[in-house]
Design an enzyme around this catalytic site. Structure first.
Site, PDB file in Angstrom:
ATOM      1  N   ASN A   1       0.836  -1.212  -0.113  1.00  0.00           N
ATOM      2  CA  ASN A   1      -0.046  -0.037   0.090  1.00  0.00           C
ATOM      3  C   ASN A   1       0.801   1.161   0.027  1.00  0.00           C
ATOM      4  O   ASN A   1       2.189   1.113   0.007  1.00  0.00           O
ATOM      5  CB  ASN A   1      -1.096   0.032   1.115  1.00  0.00           C
ATOM      6  CG  ASN A   1      -0.255  -0.183   2.458  1.00  0.00           C
ATOM      7  OD1 ASN A   1       0.878   0.659   2.831  1.00  0.00           O
ATOM      8  ND2 ASN A   1      -0.594  -1.281   3.051  1.00  0.00           N
TER       9      ASN A   1
ATOM     10  N   ASP B   1      -4.549  -6.400   4.672  1.00  0.00           N
ATOM     11  CA  ASP B   1      -5.359  -7.288   5.268  1.00  0.00           C
ATOM     12  C   ASP B   1      -5.296  -8.795   4.677  1.00  0.00           C
ATOM     13  O   ASP B   1      -5.832  -9.790   5.167  1.00  0.00           O
ATOM     14  CB  ASP B   1      -6.946  -6.879   4.917  1.00  0.00           C
ATOM     15  CG  ASP B   1      -7.210  -5.455   5.597  1.00  0.00           C
ATOM     16  OD1 ASP B   1      -6.846  -5.355   6.850  1.00  0.00           O
ATOM     17  OD2 ASP B   1      -7.728  -4.624   4.863  1.00  0.00           O
TER      18      ASP B   1
ATOM     19  N   LYS C   1       9.633 -16.892 -10.205  1.00  0.00           N
ATOM     20  CA  LYS C   1       8.722 -15.788 -10.978  1.00  0.00           C
ATOM     21  C   LYS C   1       7.565 -16.292 -11.778  1.00  0.00           C
ATOM     22  O   LYS C   1       7.994 -17.214 -12.801  1.00  0.00           O
ATOM     23  CB  LYS C   1       9.840 -14.777 -11.650  1.00  0.00           C
ATOM     24  CG  LYS C   1       9.020 -13.637 -12.324  1.00  0.00           C
ATOM     25  CD  LYS C   1      10.083 -12.842 -13.381  1.00  0.00           C
ATOM     26  CE  LYS C   1       9.300 -11.741 -14.027  1.00  0.00           C
ATOM     27  NZ  LYS C   1      10.244 -10.927 -14.985  1.00  0.00           N
TER      28      LYS C   1
ATOM     29  N   ILE D   1      -3.508  -7.854  13.944  1.00  0.00           N
ATOM     30  CA  ILE D   1      -2.712  -7.844  14.890  1.00  0.00           C
ATOM     31  C   ILE D   1      -3.243  -6.970  16.141  1.00  0.00           C
ATOM     32  O   ILE D   1      -3.290  -7.161  17.243  1.00  0.00           O
ATOM     33  CB  ILE D   1      -1.389  -7.198  14.529  1.00  0.00           C
ATOM     34  CG1 ILE D   1      -0.810  -7.919  13.446  1.00  0.00           C
ATOM     35  CG2 ILE D   1      -0.320  -6.927  15.877  1.00  0.00           C
ATOM     36  CD1 ILE D   1       0.382  -7.301  12.629  1.00  0.00           C
TER      37      ILE D   1
ATOM     38  N   PHE E   1      -5.253   2.822  14.369  1.00  0.00           N
ATOM     39  CA  PHE E   1      -5.422   3.631  13.525  1.00  0.00           C
ATOM     40  C   PHE E   1      -6.408   3.313  12.605  1.00  0.00           C
ATOM     41  O   PHE E   1      -6.500   1.963  12.202  1.00  0.00           O
ATOM     42  CB  PHE E   1      -4.223   4.321  12.910  1.00  0.00           C
ATOM     43  CG  PHE E   1      -3.139   5.252  13.297  1.00  0.00           C
ATOM     44  CD1 PHE E   1      -3.227   6.364  12.553  1.00  0.00           C
ATOM     45  CD2 PHE E   1      -2.416   4.964  14.472  1.00  0.00           C
ATOM     46  CE1 PHE E   1      -2.618   7.402  13.126  1.00  0.00           C
ATOM     47  CE2 PHE E   1      -1.879   6.120  14.906  1.00  0.00           C
ATOM     48  CZ  PHE E   1      -1.753   7.478  14.335  1.00  0.00           C
TER      49      PHE E   1
ATOM     50  N   LYS F   1     -14.953   0.556  14.466  1.00  0.00           N
ATOM     51  CA  LYS F   1     -13.751  -0.219  14.469  1.00  0.00           C
ATOM     52  C   LYS F   1     -13.025  -0.294  15.799  1.00  0.00           C
ATOM     53  O   LYS F   1     -12.676  -1.414  16.287  1.00  0.00           O
ATOM     54  CB  LYS F   1     -12.620   0.400  13.476  1.00  0.00           C
ATOM     55  CG  LYS F   1     -11.500  -0.291  13.383  1.00  0.00           C
ATOM     56  CD  LYS F   1     -10.224   0.186  12.463  1.00  0.00           C
ATOM     57  CE  LYS F   1      -8.880  -0.521  12.503  1.00  0.00           C
ATOM     58  NZ  LYS F   1      -7.969  -0.088  11.357  1.00  0.00           N
TER      59      LYS F   1
ATOM     60  N   LYS G   1     -12.592  -3.993  17.370  1.00  0.00           N
ATOM     61  CA  LYS G   1     -11.225  -4.394  17.659  1.00  0.00           C
ATOM     62  C   LYS G   1     -10.965  -4.460  18.966  1.00  0.00           C
ATOM     63  O   LYS G   1     -10.057  -5.166  19.458  1.00  0.00           O
ATOM     64  CB  LYS G   1     -10.254  -3.602  17.003  1.00  0.00           C
ATOM     65  CG  LYS G   1     -10.410  -3.193  15.517  1.00  0.00           C
ATOM     66  CD  LYS G   1      -9.687  -4.279  14.791  1.00  0.00           C
ATOM     67  CE  LYS G   1      -9.641  -4.119  13.342  1.00  0.00           C
ATOM     68  NZ  LYS G   1      -9.157  -5.189  12.549  1.00  0.00           N
TER      69      LYS G   1
END
Length: 397
Positions: free
Chosen positions: A208, A276, A286, A305, A323, A337, A341
């Site tokens: 990301n 995720d 490859k 986590i 976060f 969230k 969590k």
């Protein structure tokens, strides 16, 4: 915490040297003894007489002073203080420190010391952003040198940007933290940062846009507040801060294992942008193009986590902070969230492309707690980190 402490202050050559005079006064007000070392360039901006008058001690300037060096004065200076502070730390001084050069009194005692070193960089914005300076900064941080600043603002040269030396009281706070003071002294804090890379084959991976800048700033702010910081980082663009224990990982599963090894901790801040999903069976070769079209990739869910640590019984950190990077309905998604969590706080931020936050230098967060949502104004990521560190210190007090 500074009463009775001894700081060796190296004053480099730059217009910010005038702030060193106020820094001496601020340290002396707190009972700290300051022994000044003035470089030849520094003496172009402040006089030995003014420095000596404020410090109440002799100013050292010359590596080849016959009186001092008869007793190996540079060795004595480098070992007698509790902490060495370089303010301002010019690009030249930083380069010498990173390369291990010792061609004057300041650089020689910095190489000969066995004490912690704190630098307050100050230079033109282009000099600060130059790749060479950033390489030197990364080297110094890896060597355990503490860094405070620089701040962003107008320059004496007329340009604007990062490069202004931290203000004297900011440096005093960093000195206090380096010498075992600070509001988080004695606390152990875990911080995760950066992206994770989930391999597809030996040359491709899923990732990301996280740069790791916010997590790095948080770790630095916590360390400057006196905490013992374990910094678990994915392959981030931003180099890790100095004065922390750095654990480098690549994948989400490696990060989870590193987090578990780092516990127990008083607080855990999960700023990493963990993937995720991962490819269920990454190829060990490859993947080549073929007549059959694109390969089929089967995905597996990565470990959560944040939820895993927040849901711990015995050994759970007193404060668990997550976060939430969202692109719409930010507060609503982050609030849900936090409950899902099981963490104590969530810092929610809008990372939609128009904000420029993902990979940028600023952030606009909303702190979500059990008491509701508290929006913070848009500010630099270092400012967000300092504000969060202050809130964590208050929560753990």
């Amino acid at each position: 915490m500074l009463d009775g402490k001894h700081v060796l202050l190296v004053i480099g050559g730059g217009i910010a040297a005038y702030k060193a005079l106020d820094l001496i006064r601020r340290l002396a007000e707190r009972g700290c003894t300051v022994t000044p070392v003035l470089t030849r360039a520094g003496a172009e901006f402040v006089t030995p007489l003014s420095v000596s008058a404020l410090a109440g001690r002799k100013v050292f300037t010359d590596l080849f002073d016959l009186t001092d060096e008869a007793e190996m004065g540079h060795i004595e200076l480098s070992r007698a203080a509790d902490l060495i502070v370089v303010a301002p730390a010019t690009a030249n001084l930083m380069a010498k420190m990173a390369a291990g050069m010792s061609d004057d009194l300041a650089s020689t005692l910095l190489l000969a010391t066995d004490k912690d070193v704190l630098i307050a960089p100050a230079m033109n914005v282009r000099m600060w952003e130059h790749a060479a300076t950033q390489r030197n900064l990364a080297t110094l941080r890896a060597d355990g040198v503490r860094v405070v600043g620089p701040n962003e603002g107008g320059m004496a040269c007329g340009e604007y940007g990062p490069g202004r030396m931290a203000e004297p009281l900011e440096i005093v706070a960093a000195v206090d933290a380096a010498l075992g003071g600070g509001p988080l002294a004695g606390r152990r804090v875990l911080v995760t940062s950066g992206p994770t890379h989930e391999p597809i084959d030996p040359v491709r991976y899923i990732a990301n846009r996280s740069s790791g800048a916010q997590g790095t700033a948080i770790a630095r702010a916590l360390a400057q507040a006196g905490a013992e910081v374990v910094f678990v980082t994915g392959p981030a663009d931003t180099p890790p801060p100095g004065g922390v224990e750095v654990v480098r990982v690549e994948t989400a599963r490696e990060m989870e294992a590193a987090v578990r090894r780092a516990l127990p901790a008083d607080a855990a801040i999960f700023a990493a942008a963990v993937a995720d999903w991962r490819v269920a069976s990454a190829s060990d070769r490859k993947i080549k193009k073929g007549a059959g079209g694109p390969p089929r990739l089967d995905f597996a869910e990565n470990p959560d986590i944040l939820a895993g640590v927040a849901g711990m019984g015995e050994g759970r950190p007193r404060l668990v902070v997550g976060f939430a990077a969202e692109t719409h309905d930010v507060v609503a998604h982050a609030t849900a969230k936090r409950v899902r969590k099981g963490c104590d706080w969530i810092l929610a931020n809008d990372v939609s492309p128009a904000t420029g936050i993902m990979g940028g230098t600023e952030n606009a967060v909303t702190l979500i707690t059990g008491e509701g949502a508290e929006p913070w104004p848009r500010m630099g990521k270092a400012d967000v980190a300092e504000r969060l560190a202050a809130r964590i210190a208050a929560a753990l007090a």
